[in-house]
Motif scaffolding. Structure first.
Motif, PDB file in Angstrom:
ATOM      1  N   PRO A 621      92.311  52.639-137.319  1.00  0.00           N
ATOM      2  CA  PRO A 621      91.757  51.440-136.676  1.00  0.00           C
ATOM      3  C   PRO A 621      90.424  51.060-137.298  1.00  0.00           C
ATOM      4  O   PRO A 621      89.593  51.927-137.594  1.00  0.00           O
ATOM      5  N   ILE A 622      90.215  49.774-137.490  1.00  0.00           N
ATOM      6  CA  ILE A 622      89.011  49.338-138.205  1.00  0.00           C
ATOM      7  C   ILE A 622      87.746  49.735-137.464  1.00  0.00           C
ATOM      8  O   ILE A 622      86.719  50.030-138.073  1.00  0.00           O
ATOM      9  N   GLY A 623      87.810  49.771-136.118  1.00  0.00           N
ATOM     10  CA  GLY A 623      86.650  50.201-135.348  1.00  0.00           C
ATOM     11  C   GLY A 623      86.291  51.651-135.617  1.00  0.00           C
ATOM     12  O   GLY A 623      85.113  52.022-135.709  1.00  0.00           O
ATOM     13  N   GLU A 703      96.307  48.137-135.843  1.00  0.00           N
ATOM     14  CA  GLU A 703      96.190  46.891-135.096  1.00  0.00           C
ATOM     15  C   GLU A 703      95.643  45.837-136.042  1.00  0.00           C
ATOM     16  O   GLU A 703      94.765  46.123-136.849  1.00  0.00           O
ATOM     17  N   PRO A 704      96.150  44.607-135.988  1.00  0.00           N
ATOM     18  CA  PRO A 704      95.682  43.578-136.922  1.00  0.00           C
ATOM     19  C   PRO A 704      94.201  43.289-136.751  1.00  0.00           C
ATOM     20  O   PRO A 704      93.622  43.566-135.708  1.00  0.00           O
ATOM     21  N   LEU A 705      93.609  42.701-137.803  1.00  0.00           N
ATOM     22  CA  LEU A 705      92.189  42.413-137.769  1.00  0.00           C
ATOM     23  C   LEU A 705      91.849  41.471-136.620  1.00  0.00           C
ATOM     24  O   LEU A 705      90.866  41.667-135.910  1.00  0.00           O
ATOM     25  N   ILE A 706      92.674  40.413-136.425  1.00  0.00           N
ATOM     26  CA  ILE A 706      92.522  39.560-135.247  1.00  0.00           C
ATOM     27  C   ILE A 706      93.418  40.147-134.160  1.00  0.00           C
ATOM     28  O   ILE A 706      94.632  40.231-134.332  1.00  0.00           O
ATOM     29  N   PRO A 707      92.837  40.605-133.054  1.00  0.00           N
ATOM     30  CA  PRO A 707      93.625  41.306-132.031  1.00  0.00           C
ATOM     31  C   PRO A 707      94.868  40.526-131.612  1.00  0.00           C
ATOM     32  O   PRO A 707      94.859  39.286-131.512  1.00  0.00           O
ATOM     33  N   THR A 708      95.951  41.249-131.353  1.00  0.00           N
ATOM     34  CA  THR A 708      97.241  40.647-131.027  1.00  0.00           C
ATOM     35  C   THR A 708      97.173  39.768-129.794  1.00  0.00           C
ATOM     36  O   THR A 708      97.838  38.724-129.714  1.00  0.00           O
ATOM     37  N   GLU A 709      96.331  40.161-128.824  1.00  0.00           N
ATOM     38  CA  GLU A 709      96.276  39.385-127.580  1.00  0.00           C
ATOM     39  C   GLU A 709      95.720  37.983-127.783  1.00  0.00           C
ATOM     40  O   GLU A 709      95.836  37.126-126.878  1.00  0.00           O
ATOM     41  N   LEU A 710      95.127  37.700-128.945  1.00  0.00           N
ATOM     42  CA  LEU A 710      94.611  36.359-129.213  1.00  0.00           C
ATOM     43  C   LEU A 710      95.641  35.473-129.915  1.00  0.00           C
ATOM     44  O   LEU A 710      95.385  34.274-130.132  1.00  0.00           O
ATOM     45  N   PHE A 711      96.786  36.036-130.273  1.00  0.00           N
ATOM     46  CA  PHE A 711      97.769  35.272-131.058  1.00  0.00           C
ATOM     47  C   PHE A 711      98.219  34.012-130.324  1.00  0.00           C
ATOM     48  O   PHE A 711      98.226  32.907-130.894  1.00  0.00           O
ATOM     49  N   VAL A 728      86.013  24.273-132.659  1.00  0.00           N
ATOM     50  CA  VAL A 728      85.135  24.842-131.637  1.00  0.00           C
ATOM     51  C   VAL A 728      85.884  25.861-130.800  1.00  0.00           C
ATOM     52  O   VAL A 728      85.378  26.959-130.508  1.00  0.00           O
ATOM     53  N   SER A 729      87.123  25.526-130.424  1.00  0.00           N
ATOM     54  CA  SER A 729      87.928  26.443-129.622  1.00  0.00           C
ATOM     55  C   SER A 729      88.259  27.715-130.405  1.00  0.00           C
ATOM     56  O   SER A 729      88.209  28.832-129.871  1.00  0.00           O
ATOM     57  N   MET A 730      88.567  27.573-131.687  1.00  0.00           N
ATOM     58  CA  MET A 730      88.921  28.736-132.511  1.00  0.00           C
ATOM     59  C   MET A 730      87.709  29.660-132.695  1.00  0.00           C
ATOM     60  O   MET A 730      87.836  30.896-132.636  1.00  0.00           O
ATOM     61  N   LEU A 731      86.526  29.061-132.919  1.00  0.00           N
ATOM     62  CA  LEU A 731      85.331  29.887-133.062  1.00  0.00           C
ATOM     63  C   LEU A 731      84.968  30.581-131.757  1.00  0.00           C
ATOM     64  O   LEU A 731      84.475  31.718-131.751  1.00  0.00           O
ATOM     65  N   SER A 732      85.231  29.906-130.644  1.00  0.00           N
ATOM     66  CA  SER A 732      84.965  30.512-129.339  1.00  0.00           C
ATOM     67  C   SER A 732      85.861  31.722-129.114  1.00  0.00           C
ATOM     68  O   SER A 732      85.417  32.762-128.612  1.00  0.00           O
ATOM     69  N   LEU A 733      87.136  31.612-129.490  1.00  0.00           N
ATOM     70  CA  LEU A 733      88.053  32.745-129.355  1.00  0.00           C
ATOM     71  C   LEU A 733      87.632  33.915-130.255  1.00  0.00           C
ATOM     72  O   LEU A 733      87.782  35.076-129.897  1.00  0.00           O
ATOM     73  N   LEU A 734      87.089  33.588-131.425  1.00  0.00           N
ATOM     74  CA  LEU A 734      86.666  34.642-132.358  1.00  0.00           C
ATOM     75  C   LEU A 734      85.542  35.494-131.775  1.00  0.00           C
ATOM     76  O   LEU A 734      85.441  36.686-132.077  1.00  0.00           O
ATOM     77  N   GLN A 735      84.710  34.912-130.914  1.00  0.00           N
ATOM     78  CA  GLN A 735      83.593  35.644-130.323  1.00  0.00           C
ATOM     79  C   GLN A 735      84.054  36.773-129.406  1.00  0.00           C
ATOM     80  O   GLN A 735      83.303  37.701-129.115  1.00  0.00           O
ATOM     81  N   PRO A 738      86.157  42.401-131.059  1.00  0.00           N
ATOM     82  CA  PRO A 738      85.174  43.477-131.241  1.00  0.00           C
ATOM     83  C   PRO A 738      84.329  43.216-132.489  1.00  0.00           C
ATOM     84  O   PRO A 738      84.781  42.567-133.441  1.00  0.00           O
ATOM     85  N   ASP A 739      83.095  43.731-132.492  1.00  0.00           N
ATOM     86  CA  ASP A 739      82.156  43.451-133.584  1.00  0.00           C
ATOM     87  C   ASP A 739      82.714  43.776-134.964  1.00  0.00           C
ATOM     88  O   ASP A 739      82.623  42.939-135.880  1.00  0.00           O
ATOM     89  N   PRO A 740      83.275  44.966-135.210  1.00  0.00           N
ATOM     90  CA  PRO A 740      83.788  45.242-136.563  1.00  0.00           C
ATOM     91  C   PRO A 740      84.884  44.262-136.975  1.00  0.00           C
ATOM     92  O   PRO A 740      84.925  43.813-138.126  1.00  0.00           O
ATOM     93  N   ASN A 741      85.783  43.911-136.046  1.00  0.00           N
ATOM     94  CA  ASN A 741      86.855  42.958-136.369  1.00  0.00           C
ATOM     95  C   ASN A 741      86.281  41.588-136.703  1.00  0.00           C
ATOM     96  O   ASN A 741      86.673  40.962-137.704  1.00  0.00           O
ATOM     97  N   ARG A 742      85.354  41.106-135.864  1.00  0.00           N
ATOM     98  CA  ARG A 742      84.802  39.761-136.067  1.00  0.00           C
ATOM     99  C   ARG A 742      84.029  39.654-137.378  1.00  0.00           C
ATOM    100  O   ARG A 742      84.233  38.715-138.157  1.00  0.00           O
TER     101      ARG A 742
END
Length: 834
Positions: A621-623, A703-711, A728-735, A738-742
């Motif tokens: 895991p990247i974390g 686990e993918p770099l962008i968490p699966t629950e955000l798909f 704006v919505s996509m950047l908000s979801l990125l926040q 987790p820090d290492p993933n983002r």
């Protein structure tokens, strides 16, 4: 084999050549300071004060310790008187220095410097010794008064440790060398100014010193008499040490330290005598004389086996010797091993790869040394005479094991190639120390001094008197723990460097001192080819007894030797270091390295008997990978991105064209085991293999770099018609990642945007890059694993993956990626000038 010296004596006798016997040779050493200008002020130092005393066997240890206490109290009183004399000598210095800048100076600035040369340093040296000895003796008296019994005298006597104080003082006895060399000039200035200036004559003939610290009782000295005091003091040092050692039982913890201090003192006086007898020196070209410039203990690897040797660097040659301890009362001897002229000598240093069996042996020794030290501390805590003797035996064993470690642990090799075809090599554990040797040798070789063929017998015999380094640098030989040293975890975050003269691939090496139970050295990965390299890499060291940090900046070139660009040493202050980061900028010659330090004090776990293996980074895991590396963006991602940006931006089809599977597999394996070797390999493989490793890393994340629950949420943003609102919505979801993933995702996005800027050359547009990376960075939820919401048709999955990454790449206001954890500090950045 017969001793070299004895062979020469036998040969000369067979040829009927008179030989000076040892007793006659000793006579030459009796008179210290042979020059006429100095000899009239000094009484001769008799040979009996130079021999190691036999410990009296007629006295019991208790009686010896009682005598020892009397001797130490006498030394303390003598030091107090000497300090008052030095203070009296220094009293007019400030006023004379101030008057030097006026129109009518008493002495010029140059004369003030000559008269008081090294005196303040000598005062500070003896003040430190006096304060330490007084504190130890005061504590001893309190202990004796609290026990209130005669039977405990030996107990407390064994607890009184002063050997480290004497050894510390004698290790700085070289200050007296400067004073002695300047003494004749200082007396000449005093004579001249006494005759020519009435103001100075009045001062010079009435120097006052308080007697016994009382203002009522004063002693009057002349200036010249006070200048003589340090000369008188240094000649008595050997006698003082002899008396202390004579009253110290062999089983006492101080014995070895006092023995070494006596040897140092004796060697210093012999060295002064040797340097004063110019008739023994050899004249080289350019009118120079052969002098000893440096010496120390190294591991000689010239004959395929590792052996501890004492190396002497002279003005024109390098001499390797084998040290032979003499019996008590005799002179130590050296045996010749090899020598190399410095003229035309070529130097090359490399890092040797340790064999696995050697690594296991070294780590096993470290574990045994750790437990030996634990036993020594337990025995000392019990405080009985029997336990003290047992602790002394364990300490002796610990010193022997540390000597073995010195022989087997070095990995830095300095090769010496002579124009005559001779080649020798020696090894060191410290790159900092090896670079000091290399610099010293290189400086002398550039002078192009012609070598005068040496008389090897005379030169080797002289080593006993000239040596500056008396014993191998064993930390275990110091019986007293230093409260200011570090014990715990020291973490060094290496940020960046600047000041390089030309672009280079650079790494930073960090070393600490202290007990050798743990690894004392670590280093960063190599940077990308740049004028301003960045690492933002944390290096963690388990330290025990550490007091100094050494930092080196090293340039690594393809197919060429590594080059040390600069180095610096920093004192580790346990009072200022803590769990918060402390940022510093070190000046390593022309190169500046910015780093942060933090320190956590805690008891250390026993060292492992096996070499610590690097944790794998692939399929983790990247974390987890980021946490074990102490970063936000794993090193494998940064290394591959930097290498692609160095030589792959103009590569047609970069990231689309596959690399060789075997190269990618090898790189993956090396990244899982040795980061520095992986970075080295990155530079030599095809660039498509580098890009292939990066893609493989993201594909193999559990686990993918962008968490699966955000798909599902990201898929819905694609239905937003207003482009600005969508972003704006996509950047908000990125926040919410987790820090290492983002930060890793942002790091990749910025990199791919830079790649697309060269699309006219590499043919990789934003859509092409999104098509390559979309399926690796974003994955749909797996049916049946508890994910809520409607499933996405498999034909639409790839469309969502590519479109999401594409729109992120289209965003012009992406937040900047942070590659490492923030190293917050309590104060402003501190710049350390070295």
């Amino acid at each position: 084999m017969m001793d070299v010296y004895q062979e020469a004596v036998n040969y000369l006798e067979t040829e009927h050549v008179p030989v000076v016997v040892e007793a006659e040779a000793d006579v030459l050493e009796e008179d210290v300071f042979q020059e006429e200008a100095v000899s009239c002020y000094l009484s001769p130092l008799h040979s009996e004060s130079l021999d190691f005393p036999d410990t009296p066997t007629s006295c019991s240890p208790e009686e010896m310790l009682e005598r020892r206490l009397v001797v130490l109290k006498g030394i303390l009183e003598s030091e107090e008187v000497y300090l008052r004399e030095l203070e009296a000598l220094l009293m007019p210095m400030k006023a004379l220095r101030a008057s030097a800048g006026t129109s009518q100076p008493v002495l010029s600035s140059c004369q003030v410097q000559t008269v008081f040369y090294q005196v303040p340093e000598l005062r500070d040296l003896h003040q430190s010794f006096y304060s330490g000895l007084k504190a130890r003796l005061s504590a001893q008296c309190q202990t004796e008064s609290s026990t209130g019994g005669e039977r405990e005298t030996s107990h407390t006597g064994f607890e009184l440790m002063v050997g480290d104080l004497f050894l510390k003082m004698v290790n700085q006895i070289g200050l007296y060398g400067g004073f002695i060399g300047n003494y004749e000039k200082a007396v000449e200035v005093v004579h001249k100014c006494t005759q020519s200036d009435p103001r100075f004559r009045t001062l010079a003939e009435s120097m006052m010193s308080n007697n016994n610290g009382s203002d009522k009782t004063r002693t009057t000295y002349t200036f010249e008499a006070l200048l003589y005091k340090p000369l008188d003091r240094v000649t008595k040092t050997t006698l003082v040490l002899r008396d202390v050692l004579k009253t110290t039982p062999v089983e006492h913890g101080d014995y070895s330290s006092l023995q070494e201090a006596l040897r140092l003192s004796r060697s210093f006086l012999s060295g002064v005598n040797e340097s004063s007898q110019s008739k023994r020196e050899v004249t080289l070209s350019h009118g120079m004389r052969r002098q000893l410039m440096r010496d120390g203990f190294v591991v000689d690897a010239s004959e395929g086996e590792r052996s501890l040797r004492h190396l002497f660097l002279y003005t024109d040659l390098l001499l390797c010797t084998r040290f032979k301890h003499a019996s008590r009362g005799k002179h130590d001897q050296y045996r010749f091993c090899w020598y190399l002229p410095l003229a035309g000598l070529k130097l090359r240093w490399v890092t040797e790869q340790e064999r696995s069996d050697t690594q296991i042996r070294v780590h096993t020794m470290r574990a045994k040394m750790y437990f030996l030290r634990q036993q020594i501390q337990q025995h000392k805590a019990k405080g009985s005479k029997a336990m003290a003797a047992l602790a002394a035996r364990h300490r002796k064993k610990l010193e022997q094991m540390e000597l073995m470690l010195m022989v087997h642990s070095p990995v830095y090799r300095l090769d010496l190639h002579s124009p005559s075809g001779k080649t020798h090599s020696f090894l060191l554990s410290s790159l900092y120390e090896l670079e000091e040797w290399r610099e010293a040798i290189h400086k002398l070789t550039t002078d192009n001094i012609e070598t005068v063929p040496p008389d090897l017998l005379t030169l080797t015999c002289a080593c006993g008197k000239l040596r500056m380094t008396q014993q191998p640098p064993l930390h275990s030989s110091n019986p007293v723990e230093d409260e200011e040293s570090l014990c715990g975890t020291l973490t060094v975050a290496i940020h960046s460097a600047c000041g390089l003269q030309q672009p280079a691939c650079v790494y930073v090496c960090v070393e600490v001192d202290g007990n050798a139970f743990y690894e004392k050295q670590t280093q960063t990965r190599s940077s990308v080819h740049s004028l301003n390299p960045h690492w933002d890499q944390e290096l963690s060291l388990q330290v025990d007894g550490a007091q100094n940090l050494r930092v080196l900046c090293v340039s690594q070139s393809d197919g060429q030797d590594d080059t040390v660009l600069g180095k610096a040493s920093v004192t580790l202050d346990s009072k200022t270091l803590n769990k918060r980061w402390r940022r510093q900028t070190l000046h390593l010659g022309q190169v500046e390295v910015t780093l942060s330090l933090k320190y956590s004090h805690h008891p250390l776990d026993p060292p492992s008997s096996m070499a610590q293996q690097q944790q794998p980074v692939f399929c983790v895991p990247i974390g987890t990978a980021a946490q074990q590396e102490g970063v936000l963006v794993p090193h494998v991602v940064r290394c591959c991105v930097e290498e692609v940006e160095r030589r792959g931006m103009n590569e047609v089809g970069i990231y689309r064209v596959s690399g060789t599977a075997s190269d990618i597999g090898v790189l993956k394996t090396v990244f899982n085991s040795n980061l520095r070797e992986a970075v080295t390999r990155l530079r030599s493989v095809e660039i498509n293999a580098v890009s292939g490793v990066l893609k493989l890393y993201f594909r193999e994340l559990p686990e993918p770099l962008i968490p699966t629950e955000l798909f599902q949420s990201l898929a819905r943003t694609l239905d937003i018609q207003d482009i600005n609102a969508r972003l704006v919505s996509m950047l908000s979801l990125l926040q919410s990642c987790p820090d290492p993933n983002r930060h890793t995702f942002l790091y990749i996005l910025h990199h791919l945007q830079r790649v697309s800027e060269k699309q006219d050359i590499n043919k990789m547009s934003l859509m092409n890059l999104a098509t390559v990376f979309g399926p690796s960075l974003l994955r749909p939820p797996v049916v049946g694993l508890g994910h809520d919401g409607p499933t996405v048709d498999i034909s639409q999955e790839v469309v969502v993956q590519v479109q999401v990454v594409f729109w992120y790449l289209k965003c012009n206001n992406l937040p900047e990626a942070e590659t490492s954890l923030q190293h917050a500090t309590d104060a402003e950045d501190e710049t350390t000038h070295m």
